[in-house]
Every structure is written in structure tokens, then in C-alpha cells.
Design an enzyme around this catalytic site. Sequence first.
Site, short mmCIF file in Angstrom:
data_model
loop_
_atom_site.label_atom_id
_atom_site.label_comp_id
_atom_site.label_asym_id
_atom_site.label_seq_id
_atom_site.Cartn_x
_atom_site.Cartn_y
_atom_site.Cartn_z
N ARG A 118 0.79 -1.22 0.00
CA ARG A 118 0.00 0.00 0.00
C ARG A 118 0.83 1.29 0.00
NH1 ARG A 118 -4.86 -0.01 4.13
NH2 ARG A 118 -3.11 -0.45 5.48
N LYS A 146 -1.05 -18.14 6.64
CA LYS A 146 -1.96 -18.44 7.74
C LYS A 146 -2.36 -17.15 8.44
CE LYS A 146 0.27 -18.95 12.12
NZ LYS A 146 0.61 -19.67 13.29
N HIS A 151 4.35 -23.14 7.58
CA HIS A 151 5.82 -23.16 7.44
C HIS A 151 6.45 -24.32 8.20
CE1 HIS A 151 5.64 -20.79 11.17
NE2 HIS A 151 6.80 -21.32 11.41
N LYS A 186 10.08 -27.22 7.37
CA LYS A 186 11.26 -27.44 8.22
C LYS A 186 11.94 -28.75 7.80
CE LYS A 186 9.59 -25.03 12.32
NZ LYS A 186 10.63 -24.06 12.63
N GLU A 244 7.55 -22.65 23.50
CA GLU A 244 8.21 -21.38 23.20
C GLU A 244 8.58 -20.69 24.51
OE1 GLU A 244 6.31 -19.17 19.64
OE2 GLU A 244 4.65 -20.10 20.69
N ASP A 261 -3.93 -20.98 16.97
CA ASP A 261 -2.66 -20.49 16.44
C ASP A 261 -1.65 -21.62 16.20
OD1 ASP A 261 -1.12 -18.15 15.73
OD2 ASP A 261 0.13 -18.56 17.48
N HIS A 286 -0.07 -26.32 13.00
CA HIS A 286 1.25 -26.92 13.12
C HIS A 286 1.24 -28.28 13.80
CE1 HIS A 286 2.40 -23.05 11.81
NE2 HIS A 286 2.46 -22.46 12.97
N LYS A 323 3.33 -20.73 25.39
CA LYS A 323 4.27 -19.61 25.39
C LYS A 323 4.85 -19.44 26.79
CE LYS A 323 2.41 -17.05 21.54
NZ LYS A 323 3.61 -17.25 20.71
P1 NAD Z 1 2.06 -6.56 8.25
O1 NAD Z 1 0.92 -5.85 8.88
O2 NAD Z 1 3.43 -6.34 8.79
O3 NAD Z 1 2.12 -6.17 6.69
C1 NAD Z 1 0.96 -6.09 5.91
C2 NAD Z 1 1.33 -5.75 4.47
O4 NAD Z 1 0.13 -5.72 3.72
C3 NAD Z 1 2.01 -4.40 4.28
O5 NAD Z 1 3.00 -4.52 3.28
C4 NAD Z 1 0.88 -3.50 3.78
O6 NAD Z 1 1.31 -2.44 2.94
C5 NAD Z 1 0.07 -4.50 2.98
N1 NAD Z 1 -1.33 -4.07 2.84
C6 NAD Z 1 -2.22 -3.86 3.83
N2 NAD Z 1 -3.41 -3.47 3.29
C7 NAD Z 1 -3.25 -3.46 1.96
C8 NAD Z 1 -4.11 -3.17 0.86
N3 NAD Z 1 -5.38 -2.79 1.01
N4 NAD Z 1 -3.61 -3.28 -0.39
C9 NAD Z 1 -2.33 -3.67 -0.59
N5 NAD Z 1 -1.48 -3.96 0.40
C10 NAD Z 1 -1.93 -3.86 1.66
O7 NAD Z 1 1.68 -8.11 8.24
P2 NAD Z 1 2.66 -9.38 8.30
O8 NAD Z 1 3.07 -9.61 9.69
O9 NAD Z 1 3.72 -9.24 7.26
O10 NAD Z 1 1.66 -10.57 7.92
C11 NAD Z 1 1.20 -10.80 6.61
C12 NAD Z 1 0.42 -12.11 6.59
O11 NAD Z 1 1.28 -13.16 6.97
C13 NAD Z 1 -0.75 -12.15 7.56
O12 NAD Z 1 -1.78 -12.93 6.99
C14 NAD Z 1 -0.18 -12.86 8.76
O13 NAD Z 1 -1.17 -13.52 9.50
C15 NAD Z 1 0.74 -13.85 8.09
N6 NAD Z 1 1.83 -14.33 8.93
C16 NAD Z 1 2.74 -13.47 9.43
C17 NAD Z 1 3.79 -13.95 10.21
C18 NAD Z 1 4.84 -13.02 10.75
O14 NAD Z 1 5.78 -13.52 11.35
N7 NAD Z 1 4.75 -11.73 10.56
C19 NAD Z 1 3.89 -15.31 10.49
C20 NAD Z 1 2.93 -16.18 9.94
C21 NAD Z 1 1.91 -15.68 9.17
#
Ligand code: NAD
Length: 483
Positions: free
Chosen positions: A51, A148, A178, A182, A216, A235, A240, A331
Site C-alpha cells: 500500500r 496463515k 511453514h 522445516k 516457546e 494459532d 502446526h 508460550k
Molecule cells: P504486516 O501488517 O506487517 O504487513 C501487511 C502488508 O500488507 C504491508 O505490506 C501492507 O502495505 C500490505 N497491505 C495492507 N493493506 C493493503 C491493501 N489494502 N492493499 C495492498 N497492500 C496492503 O503483516 P505481516 O506480519 O507481514 O503478515 C502478513 C500475513 O502473513 C498475515 O496474513 C499474517 O497472519 C501472516 N503471517 C505473518 C507472520 C509473521 O511472522 N509476521 C507469520 C505467519 C503468518
Amino acid sequence: MVSRVIPVDPFDLVIFGGTGDLARRKILPGLFRRFCAGQMPKGARVIGAARGDMDSAAYRDFVAEAIAEFGGIHSCEEGTLAGFLERMEFVTIDARGDKGWDELAKLVRPDVVRAYYFSVGPSLFADLAHRLNAHGLTDADSRIVVEKPFGRDLPSAKALNRDLAMHFDESQIYRIDHYLGKETVQNLMAVRFGNMLFEPLWNSQYVDHIQITVAETVGVGGRGEYYDKSGAMRDMVQNHLMQLLCLIAMEPPSKFDPDAVRDEKLKVIRALDDVEPYHIVRGQYEASESEPGYREAVGDPRTRTESYIAMKVGISNWRWAGTPFYLRTGKMLKARSSEITVVFKELNHSIFGEQSDHRNVLSIRLQPNEGITLGVTIKEPGPGGMRLVDVPLDMSFAEALGADGADQTDAYERLIMDVIRGNQTLFMRGDEVEAAWAWTDPIINGWEARGEVPKTYDAGSEGPVDAVQLLARDTRVWRKVAP
Ligand code: NAD
């Protein structure tokens, strides 16, 4: 031992959410490592789409910083970071509007593998699928990668599956767990189905019980608000731990092929018994000296969400009827440790008289120090008769395999390369996810209907005292939660 790196076909990988936390910590550094390993061919490109206002030059700086922080940049030859960054583009896009889509359509090449990684919140999955299609960005060979959580219950998972199925065939949808990427989790299959030794004993006739632990040491940290809406069951267990359970319990697939493996996993989930409430212990951690307790961390003193769960699970099929599976995850526990332990039965008859309770224990460590330990019974050394003692045959993969064993390719980079290759074996199929929710939902609904309040446990402990009782009632004990 030299690991073989087979380059994949040229691709355009579009990361929706390319500026997010997951992209920064896992996806981009992982891609860089694959680039360094020589797996990304000349025609491979990565397009960040998110975004914020940013151009490709600024995105390259963002990627370079992410790699410096999370990427192990030292593993690459000098100069190659610049070569990797040349493959990066960025498009400002709105998943819910028209902004950026025409630009993306001009960038993405139709004659290479096109993969779209949905690294955004699940509420945007349907919008992205729809707009990809509406802007002509897909064909029958395009793939989407879905993060997820895949739903929070059966109805929401079904709705997501339906939304994606409107635009993509199941063979194009890669639902990431993920854990399946592993190294050691895949080794579960190698150990089971690549050795003559274990499989004949892998059933309720010889196995007393199986324990699966994912512990964890961290608390919910800054993710409290998000975590409190899900809890350990949603979660960790529904995805997992369920996947680990499937790989441990499934029948041998006829071949190592995506649908053959996933068919067998699905049969396990469908054979899971309903879980009685008294076979479940839920917990919330108390404050430690340095960190607030769970309720404080999520900002709700009355929350009933669990940060710990232990449960006894049965599988009603010929192989496993009568052998309990004990699962636990939590946790703020004593150590970070993921381990699967197969505890075999005692001998039917000991020729050594009264020296009972010697049994073989096979323990598969997923993290840290990936490896396998097999407890065997031998004679205690020295004079004085035949006394028995249990000793471990201990194999650390890092020691056994040298540099390759230590070089643990991160789960994300392995899975992304599988997407480009078109191999779905390590991704969850839609019916698997739905079956897992169908089993999970009544359990969670039961807690909510009964208004159950989790027990408390000390930060840095092994979990609530009641969890010890869960096994003690069956005259069994948990493995120590140890690194
Ligand atoms: P985040 O909030 O850090 O990032 C969200 C991203 O989505 C940003 O780049 C933002 O610009 C983009 N975005 C939001 N609204 C938008 C829109 N309307 N149009 C285009 N882009 C848009 O989120 P994250 O932590 O990176 O997580 C992303 C996904 O991965 C989620 O579904 C989360 O559940 C999953 N996930 C994250 C982790 C982690 O470690 N962060 C682990 C497992 C799963």
C-alpha cells in the site's frame, strides 16, 4: 556431503504485502539466500506490491536493510547483493481498489512462472484473487501462496476456500504452514518410510503413546491483541501440531506425491476422536520479572484465551486405536523446544527378572539442535551381574551431516522454491484445512459454552500443574521441556 541446488524455471514472484513484517523477516532474506545458492535463474524477478508510496529504488533499499538484519548476508559472495537487488521491482497497489493494477499487469511477464504471494491479512485474500483475475494477471499455470491463518473456524475457512476457488483451481493454491518446510519435519517422512527398522513397529501393538511438544520461551509480545483472538488452539494446534500429528500417524502413501501424501494426512484428521473436556488443560502464563503476564499483555484482565494447551487425543483406526497422542504447546515456557517422542511399550517378557520399565524411546527434535535420539537398553558396565541401563543413541543432524546438516535452509525459502517448481506436497489442501477446523470447532465451542477459565502457570515453567495430572492419570509422564 554436497547438497544439490537445482535452479528453478524463470519466474515473476509478486509479494502482496512486500513491505510487511513477514516479507522483511522471512520471505525477502529467504529469497536472497536462494539467490546466493544459485537457485534463482537469470530470468527470475521479485515484485513487491503493497500500500505504501515507494518506488523500486526505495524498495531495493528496504530489501537490502531487511537482508542485512535478517538475511545472513555473509553467506554470499561479495557483489551479489547488488545482483539480487537488480531483480527487485515495486508497485504501490491497493488490494481493495484500482490503484496499481494496470502497472502490475505491465510488469508481470506472461511467459514465465507467475506466483503471487498473499502476505497480507486474510481479509484481503478474496479481493486479491478477484483483482488478479479481473486484470488478466493469471492463467492456468499461475499460482497463489496463501498465508496463515486460513480461517478462524470451519465456516470462515470454507468461505475462504470458496472465494479462492472462484478464480483458482486447487492445484494453483499453495496454503503455507511453514512447519512443513522445516528440514526435520520432512525428515519425519524419511525416517518413517526410508528405513525398514521403524515402520513394522509403528502401531498400537508396539507404541505405548506419542508426545508432541512445541514449547516457546517468548510471550505474546506486541502481538497480544491479535493473539488473544486466536489462542494456542487456533494459532498452533489446528495447523502446526495437527500437521506433525498427521505425518507421524499417517499410513505410508503409495508414493511421495502431493495428493498421495495429502490423502493420507486427511484420513488421519478424519479419524481423530472427539476430545473429552477432561482430556484438555488450558493455561495462561503469569508475569515474570521482566515481562507482564498474559492477561496484562493482551490488555484484558478477564480474557479466557489460552497461551498454553495440553490434550490427549485418540485416533480411531486399525493402526492407532488404543495409543494416545499427547499434544502440548505454550508460550513463556522453560525452554524453546519442539520434539516428537514415540514411547514404545515395555517388553512382554524380560529374561532378566524384575528389572522392569525399560523401554525404547524414539525422540525426533525439530528445534533446536535438530536430530534423532533412540533410547536403547544395554547392560550397565562392570562386574556384579546383569543390571540394565537405558542409554541414548544420539544423532544430531549437524554432526552427522557436517556443513550441510548445519546449513538449515529456512522453511520459507524451501517452500517458495516448491511453489515455483509446482510441487504442492508440503502445502495444505483445502479439504485438509476444513477437516482440521471441523475437529477443532466443537472443542473451542465447548469451552465457550461452558465459560471455561484457563489455569495459570508460572512463566519459565513447564506449564500448568494440571497438565502433569493429564498424563499421571494414565501413569505416564511428559518429557522434560529442555533445549
Ligand atoms: P504486516 O501488517 O506487517 O504487513 C501487511 C502488508 O500488507 C504491508 O505490506 C501492507 O502495505 C500490505 N497491505 C495492507 N493493506 C493493503 C491493501 N489494502 N492493499 C495492498 N497492500 C496492503 O503483516 P505481516 O506480519 O507481514 O503478515 C502478513 C500475513 O502473513 C498475515 O496474513 C499474517 O497472519 C501472516 N503471517 C505473518 C507472520 C509473521 O511472522 N509476521 C507469520 C505467519 C503468518
